[in-house]
Design a protein around this motif. Structure first.
Motif, PDB file in Angstrom:
ATOM      1  N   ALA A  93       4.764   1.630   6.337  1.00 37.35           N
ATOM      2  CA  ALA A  93       4.795   3.083   6.221  1.00 37.35           C
ATOM      3  C   ALA A  93       3.423   3.723   6.405  1.00 37.35           C
ATOM      4  N   MET A  94       2.345   2.935   6.261  1.00 35.23           N
ATOM      5  CA  MET A  94       0.999   3.371   6.613  1.00 35.23           C
ATOM      6  C   MET A  94       0.251   2.169   7.182  1.00 35.23           C
ATOM      7  N   ALA A  95      -0.740   2.434   8.019  1.00 35.53           N
ATOM      8  CA  ALA A  95      -1.525   1.361   8.602  1.00 35.53           C
ATOM      9  C   ALA A  95      -2.469   0.794   7.550  1.00 35.53           C
ATOM     10  N   PRO A  96      -2.381  -0.497   7.225  1.00 43.15           N
ATOM     11  CA  PRO A  96      -3.277  -1.059   6.211  1.00 43.15           C
ATOM     12  C   PRO A  96      -4.745  -1.049   6.623  1.00 43.15           C
ATOM     13  N   LEU A  97      -5.036  -1.302   7.903  1.00 46.42           N
ATOM     14  CA  LEU A  97      -6.416  -1.386   8.375  1.00 46.42           C
ATOM     15  C   LEU A  97      -6.917  -0.019   8.825  1.00 46.42           C
ATOM     16  N   PRO A  98      -8.227   0.206   8.818  1.00 42.86           N
ATOM     17  CA  PRO A  98      -8.766   1.494   9.268  1.00 42.86           C
ATOM     18  C   PRO A  98      -8.283   1.836  10.682  1.00 42.86           C
ATOM     19  N   THR A  99      -7.841   3.063  10.854  1.00 43.02           N
ATOM     20  CA  THR A  99      -7.225   3.486  12.108  1.00 43.02           C
ATOM     21  C   THR A  99      -7.594   4.930  12.423  1.00 43.02           C
ATOM     22  N   VAL A 100      -7.904   5.192  13.680  1.00 39.25           N
ATOM     23  CA  VAL A 100      -8.044   6.556  14.185  1.00 39.25           C
ATOM     24  C   VAL A 100      -6.870   6.792  15.137  1.00 39.25           C
ATOM     25  N   PRO A 101      -5.868   7.581  14.724  1.00 39.06           N
ATOM     26  CA  PRO A 101      -4.661   7.735  15.539  1.00 39.06           C
ATOM     27  C   PRO A 101      -4.931   8.469  16.854  1.00 39.06           C
ATOM     28  N   HIS A 102      -4.033   8.249  17.804  1.00 43.66           N
ATOM     29  CA  HIS A 102      -4.074   8.895  19.116  1.00 43.66           C
ATOM     30  C   HIS A 102      -2.821   9.763  19.265  1.00 43.66           C
ATOM     31  N   PRO A 103      -2.953  11.083  19.191  1.00 47.95           N
ATOM     32  CA  PRO A 103      -1.782  11.951  19.272  1.00 47.95           C
ATOM     33  C   PRO A 103      -1.056  11.804  20.615  1.00 47.95           C
ATOM     34  N   SER A 126       3.973   1.458   1.086  1.00 43.88           N
ATOM     35  CA  SER A 126       2.687   1.879   1.660  1.00 43.88           C
ATOM     36  C   SER A 126       1.572   1.838   0.614  1.00 43.88           C
ATOM     37  N   PRO A 127       1.223   0.640   0.129  1.00 46.34           N
ATOM     38  CA  PRO A 127       0.158   0.549  -0.868  1.00 46.34           C
ATOM     39  C   PRO A 127      -1.242   0.617  -0.268  1.00 46.34           C
ATOM     40  N   PHE A 128      -1.383   0.261   1.029  1.00 48.51           N
ATOM     41  CA  PHE A 128      -2.699   0.182   1.658  1.00 48.51           C
ATOM     42  C   PHE A 128      -2.869   1.293   2.694  1.00 48.51           C
ATOM     43  N   SER A 129      -4.087   1.809   2.784  1.00 48.02           N
ATOM     44  CA  SER A 129      -4.416   2.806   3.799  1.00 48.02           C
ATOM     45  C   SER A 129      -5.913   2.769   4.068  1.00 48.02           C
ATOM     46  N   THR A 175      -4.611   1.700  -2.264  1.00 48.22           N
ATOM     47  CA  THR A 175      -4.641   3.079  -2.752  1.00 48.22           C
ATOM     48  C   THR A 175      -4.291   3.192  -4.229  1.00 48.22           C
ATOM     49  N   GLY A 176      -3.691   2.133  -4.790  1.00 55.39           N
ATOM     50  CA  GLY A 176      -3.192   2.213  -6.155  1.00 55.39           C
ATOM     51  C   GLY A 176      -1.767   2.729  -6.236  1.00 55.39           C
ATOM     52  N   TYR A 177      -1.221   3.202  -5.121  1.00 50.86           N
ATOM     53  CA  TYR A 177       0.136   3.739  -5.074  1.00 50.86           C
ATOM     54  C   TYR A 177       1.089   2.720  -4.478  1.00 50.86           C
ATOM     55  N   ALA A 178       2.353   2.799  -4.876  1.00 51.00           N
ATOM     56  CA  ALA A 178       3.384   2.012  -4.200  1.00 51.00           C
ATOM     57  C   ALA A 178       3.740   2.663  -2.873  1.00 51.00           C
ATOM     58  N   SER A 179       3.727   3.992  -2.840  1.00 51.80           N
ATOM     59  CA  SER A 179       4.013   4.753  -1.623  1.00 51.80           C
ATOM     60  C   SER A 179       2.942   5.819  -1.440  1.00 51.80           C
ATOM     61  N   PHE A 180       1.825   5.430  -0.834  1.00 53.35           N
ATOM     62  CA  PHE A 180       0.797   6.430  -0.564  1.00 53.35           C
ATOM     63  C   PHE A 180       1.236   7.360   0.560  1.00 53.35           C
ATOM     64  N   ARG A 181       2.191   6.936   1.359  1.00 53.01           N
ATOM     65  CA  ARG A 181       2.747   7.837   2.377  1.00 53.01           C
ATOM     66  C   ARG A 181       3.215   9.143   1.731  1.00 53.01           C
ATOM     67  N   GLY A 182       3.805   9.054   0.543  1.00 51.85           N
ATOM     68  CA  GLY A 182       4.262  10.270  -0.123  1.00 51.85           C
ATOM     69  C   GLY A 182       3.128  11.240  -0.377  1.00 51.85           C
ATOM     70  N   GLN A 183       1.947  10.707  -0.693  1.00 49.15           N
ATOM     71  CA  GLN A 183       0.789  11.570  -0.926  1.00 49.15           C
ATOM     72  C   GLN A 183       0.269  12.151   0.383  1.00 49.15           C
ATOM     73  N   ALA A 184       0.158  11.315   1.406  1.00 52.52           N
ATOM     74  CA  ALA A 184      -0.339  11.794   2.700  1.00 52.52           C
ATOM     75  C   ALA A 184       0.604  12.818   3.308  1.00 52.52           C
ATOM     76  N   TRP A 185       1.899  12.573   3.187  1.00 54.15           N
ATOM     77  CA  TRP A 185       2.891  13.466   3.788  1.00 54.15           C
ATOM     78  C   TRP A 185       2.885  14.831   3.112  1.00 54.15           C
ATOM     79  N   SER A 186       2.555  14.879   1.842  1.00 55.00           N
ATOM     80  CA  SER A 186       2.606  16.147   1.099  1.00 55.00           C
ATOM     81  C   SER A 186       1.516  17.123   1.520  1.00 55.00           C
ATOM     82  N   ARG A 187       0.601  16.709   2.397  1.00 53.48           N
ATOM     83  CA  ARG A 187      -0.437  17.625   2.877  1.00 53.48           C
ATOM     84  C   ARG A 187       0.142  18.697   3.810  1.00 53.48           C
ATOM     85  N   TRP A 188       1.282  18.419   4.421  1.00 54.90           N
ATOM     86  CA  TRP A 188       1.907  19.443   5.262  1.00 54.90           C
ATOM     87  C   TRP A 188       2.428  20.587   4.389  1.00 54.90           C
TER      88      TRP A 188
END
Length: 393
Positions: free
Chosen positions: A104-114, A172-175, A180-193
């Motif tokens: 649900a999230m990329a564990p390794l450092p990533t710079v996405p390409h839109p 999605s524990p890793f980002s 991250t300390g979260y079981a689903s850090f995707r939930g935190q990242a997604w809430s920025r919208w």
């Protein structure tokens, strides 16, 4: 029997380094070339005029691919479609030097390409870093409804249970190279919208659409497709679309989430027809319940769906299973759900499996390697034996 289908977003990764790689466009070229063969080889009698298996589609970032299942009434058929779709996506990924992983999230450092899409470009210009960094993979479940009125009645009544689904799907524990300390850090990242999260109780389709019109009139969201509610009426299908879940590492967990979601929708519709009012839990409390589920998954307390008091996660899950028990029994899914839930409880969610993989391998590269394997491991469950553990498109 209500039909249901699943959309899964998978990460494209380099099989050696574990890095997310922008291969979606090349993968789709491979997929389009493969389509005529898929049409010729479909098993329908007489042959279907077009391919009716899982479809592939691009996503916001080029490091992702989406699998869209067909609608099904049978849980076994949906399970086969989910596994076949994952196999199809991975076959095409291999052709372009990548693999697919249900992370649900990329564990390794990533710079996405839109994606090179006009709408994506507009979103990046408008939403800045939120859009540029957005690389999350979800699992969306569609369940058929008879009308918009029924659909909104369902939304009003399932809202209190969605954090429980999110906890079961946490993956999605890793980002960016850290835990991250979260079981689903995707939930935190997604809430920025600006348009994510739980909804209020509407009471009618008119009230639901009035709120949408008011939101669009603000100019903050680009269009209807950007109404990223935890659950919504689909704009493309006669369904409710539940969007709260991480993509699940194991296909069996996707099947479990889909079965529970259909049962939730059926139970809510029955409650509406019988005149049972939705539980008046405030949105502010639902946000706290979602945060709690995102933080701990099923390894800590969840909030009780009605009282909002902290309770053992498995006690809350038992409440969900009891709530939808009649619908599961009548659809013939009850035994399978109990089996799949027992399997998940025994090995843990995707978040637990990722952390266990880090402990075993000592590296996030090892986590990704294990995720590739888990994404495509055939189920040993009884249902899979019925549909064939190596089901293909």
């Amino acid at each position: 029997m209500r039909t249901f289908g699943v959309e899964e977003e998978l990460l494209l990764v380099d099989p050696d380094s574990g890095q997310a790689v922008p291969r979606a466009l090349a993968l789709m070229d491979c997929y389009r070339q493969l389509l005529p063969e898929l049409v010729r080889n479909n098993s329908a009698d007489p042959p279907l005029p077009e391919f009716k298996g899982s479809q592939l589609a691009t996503e916001f970032q080029q490091e992702q691919i989406e699998i869209i299942s067909r609608p099904h009434s049978s849980l076994a058929e949906l399970a086969a479609d989910i596994r076949a779709g994952r196999a199809l996506a991975d076959e095409c990924a291999k052709e372009v030097g990548a693999r697919t992983a249900a992370l649900a999230m990329a564990p390794l450092p990533t710079v996405p390409h839109p994606a090179p899409d006009e709408r994506v470009g507009i979103m990046i210009a408008r939403y800045g870093l939120t859009a540029r960094e957005q690389l999350t993979s979800g699992c969306h479940v569609h369940v058929s409804v008879e009308s918009d009125e029924e659909g909104v009645a369902v939304l009003d009544r399932i809202r209190i249970w969605l954090p429980v689904l999110g906890a079961l799907a946490s993956n999605s524990p890793f980002s960016q190279g850290i835990d991250t300390g979260y079981a689903s850090f995707r939930g935190q990242a997604w809430s920025r919208w600006p348009s994510t999260g739980p909804l209020e109780i509407f009471g009618s389709a008119a009230a639901y659409y009035r709120t949408i019109e008011q939101m669009l009139a603000t100019g903050v969201v680009l269009d209807k497709a950007m109404l990223y509610f935890d659950a919504r009426l689909s704009t493309n299908y006669p369904t409710v679309e539940i969007r709260v879940n991480d993509v699940c590492l194991d296909a069996d967990d996707t099947v479990l989430i889909a079965a529970l979601t259909r049962a939730l929708v059926e139970t809510a519709a029955r409650d509406w027809r019988s005149g049972k009012a939705p539980e008046p839990v405030p949105v502010a409390i639902l946000r706290l319940a979602a945060w709690q589920a995102s933080r701990w998954g099923i390894e800590g307390d969840l909030l009780h769906p009605v009282t909002a008091r902290p309770c053992n996660a498995f006690d809350v899950i038992d409440l969900l299973l009891e709530h939808v028990g009649e619908a599961l029994s009548e659809s013939g899914d009850e035994a399978q759900v109990q089996r799949l839930f027992g399997q998940l409880r025994g090995r843990g969610t995707g978040a637990r499996q990722q952390r266990d993989a880090l402990e075993r391998t000592g590296s996030l590269e090892g986590v990704v390697t294990e995720a590739i394997r888990r994404t495509h491991t055939p189920s040993v469950d009884v249902m899979s034996a019925e549909v064939g553990p190596t089901a293909t498109v």
